[in-house]
Design a protein around this motif. Sequence first.
Motif, PDB file in Angstrom:
ATOM      1  N   LEU A 102       0.830  -1.202   0.000  1.00 46.67           N
ATOM      2  CA  LEU A 102       0.000   0.000   0.000  1.00 46.67           C
ATOM      3  C   LEU A 102       0.865   1.252   0.000  1.00 46.67           C
ATOM      4  CD1 LEU A 102      -2.700   1.487   0.230  1.00 46.67           C
ATOM      5  CD2 LEU A 102      -2.609   1.096   2.715  1.00 46.67           C
ATOM      6  N   ARG A 103       1.909   1.233   0.820  1.00 46.49           N
ATOM      7  CA  ARG A 103       2.798   2.395   0.896  1.00 46.49           C
ATOM      8  C   ARG A 103       3.488   2.664  -0.439  1.00 46.49           C
ATOM      9  NH1 ARG A 103       6.631   1.240   5.800  1.00 46.49           N
ATOM     10  NH2 ARG A 103       7.496   3.265   5.153  1.00 46.49           N
ATOM     11  N   LEU A 104       3.739   1.614  -1.216  1.00 49.49           N
ATOM     12  CA  LEU A 104       4.341   1.803  -2.543  1.00 49.49           C
ATOM     13  C   LEU A 104       3.454   2.648  -3.452  1.00 49.49           C
ATOM     14  CD1 LEU A 104       5.993  -1.647  -3.290  1.00 49.49           C
ATOM     15  CD2 LEU A 104       7.072   0.579  -3.670  1.00 49.49           C
ATOM     16  N   GLY A 105       2.171   2.631  -3.194  1.00 48.40           N
ATOM     17  CA  GLY A 105       1.259   3.441  -3.993  1.00 48.40           C
ATOM     18  C   GLY A 105       1.052   4.838  -3.448  1.00 48.40           C
ATOM     19  N   VAL A 106       1.569   5.095  -2.245  1.00 50.94           N
ATOM     20  CA  VAL A 106       1.324   6.379  -1.587  1.00 50.94           C
ATOM     21  C   VAL A 106       2.597   7.209  -1.410  1.00 50.94           C
ATOM     22  CG1 VAL A 106       0.555   7.459   0.574  1.00 50.94           C
ATOM     23  CG2 VAL A 106      -0.700   5.506  -0.354  1.00 50.94           C
ATOM     24  N   GLU A 107       3.623   6.634  -0.820  1.00 50.53           N
ATOM     25  CA  GLU A 107       4.785   7.439  -0.427  1.00 50.53           C
ATOM     26  C   GLU A 107       5.607   7.975  -1.594  1.00 50.53           C
ATOM     27  OE1 GLU A 107       6.882   6.456   3.268  1.00 50.53           O
ATOM     28  OE2 GLU A 107       5.389   4.888   3.602  1.00 50.53           O
ATOM     29  N   PRO A 108       5.758   7.249  -2.714  1.00 46.63           N
ATOM     30  CA  PRO A 108       6.451   7.877  -3.842  1.00 46.63           C
ATOM     31  C   PRO A 108       5.710   9.107  -4.363  1.00 46.63           C
ATOM     32  CG  PRO A 108       6.489   5.493  -4.067  1.00 46.63           C
ATOM     33  CD  PRO A 108       5.554   5.808  -2.946  1.00 46.63           C
ATOM     34  N   VAL A 109       4.383   9.056  -4.355  1.00 51.60           N
ATOM     35  CA  VAL A 109       3.598  10.232  -4.771  1.00 51.60           C
ATOM     36  C   VAL A 109       3.809  11.361  -3.777  1.00 51.60           C
ATOM     37  CG1 VAL A 109       1.284  11.105  -5.248  1.00 51.60           C
ATOM     38  CG2 VAL A 109       1.884   8.758  -5.891  1.00 51.60           C
ATOM     39  N   ALA A 110       3.800  11.013  -2.482  1.00 53.45           N
ATOM     40  CA  ALA A 110       4.040  12.035  -1.456  1.00 53.45           C
ATOM     41  C   ALA A 110       5.416  12.668  -1.633  1.00 53.45           C
ATOM     42  CB  ALA A 110       3.914  11.414  -0.071  1.00 53.45           C
ATOM     43  N   ALA A 111       6.423  11.846  -1.933  1.00 56.55           N
ATOM     44  CA  ALA A 111       7.785  12.364  -2.120  1.00 56.55           C
ATOM     45  C   ALA A 111       7.835  13.357  -3.276  1.00 56.55           C
ATOM     46  CB  ALA A 111       8.755  11.208  -2.357  1.00 56.55           C
ATOM     47  N   ALA A 112       7.145  13.020  -4.365  1.00 57.54           N
ATOM     48  CA  ALA A 112       7.114  13.917  -5.513  1.00 57.54           C
ATOM     49  C   ALA A 112       6.416  15.229  -5.165  1.00 57.54           C
ATOM     50  CB  ALA A 112       6.417  13.233  -6.688  1.00 57.54           C
ATOM     51  N   LEU A 113       5.344  15.131  -4.384  1.00 54.53           N
ATOM     52  CA  LEU A 113       4.620  16.333  -3.972  1.00 54.53           C
ATOM     53  C   LEU A 113       5.477  17.216  -3.067  1.00 54.53           C
ATOM     54  CD1 LEU A 113       1.083  14.813  -3.263  1.00 54.53           C
ATOM     55  CD2 LEU A 113       1.690  16.385  -5.119  1.00 54.53           C
ATOM     56  N   VAL A 114       6.188  16.593  -2.131  1.00 54.57           N
ATOM     57  CA  VAL A 114       7.047  17.370  -1.239  1.00 54.57           C
ATOM     58  C   VAL A 114       8.156  18.057  -2.045  1.00 54.57           C
ATOM     59  CG1 VAL A 114       8.556  17.329   0.779  1.00 54.57           C
ATOM     60  CG2 VAL A 114       6.575  15.827   0.697  1.00 54.57           C
TER      61      VAL A 114
END
Length: 240
Positions: A102-114
């Motif tokens: 699940l985190r693989l679908g969330v945290e890379p997107v969060a990293a890009a947003l940050v």
Amino acid sequence: MTTARGLHAHVLETLGQRIVDGVLPAGTVVRPELVASESGVSRSVVREALRVLQSLGLVEPRQRVGTQVLPVSSWELLAPTVIRWRGASPAYFVQQRELLELRLGVEPVAAALVAGNAGASDDTGSPGQALLLAARDMLDAWGREDSRAYLEADVRFHRALLTGSGNAVFTHFAGTVEALLRTRTSESRDTISRWTRDAAVRHEAVALAVVAGDAAAAGEAATALLRVTRDEFIAEAPGA
């Protein structure tokens, strides 16, 4: 002297862990009078604990049946309390794999947003600097063989990543990720061998990409970080 809150917490922890461990399997009817007698508490304390378990999807009162244990499919699997119980159960490795996917679908997107908001700051400094500080604290803790400090820095890193994204849903998910990370402190899971320098370096790579404002690189670095962690847990799972 044990307080009413303490008695409630004890009954809640005992029943919750038994359900998650499978000692009380799905379909079991929980008898408040038996639990009260076993625990040496009043039935009102047991009923209060059962209400919390119901809110977490572990049990459900049914007319003419009683309070019945529900299957895993009904549980609030992202709730920190349920994550903690599963982390101390035979489902530890299954939970790690499921939530890392699940985190693989969330945290890379969060990293890009940050990374895209790299110039944003508040009184505590920019999210990118918070990530970099946490990653370097992980490296420092590894060098000192301080697994507890490593864990705390790891928790700070992922919380900064998710809250710094500017996405309210990702921010809410930070509590789930923290609960998952903290399950690694049970039993022998807090040895420094599990908190490696390579993992800290992968965290630093995410932070450096974020500070540079490179959204694509930040997302790729976060993906690499989580994939390696997921694969490590799959390899270590019993029967792997």
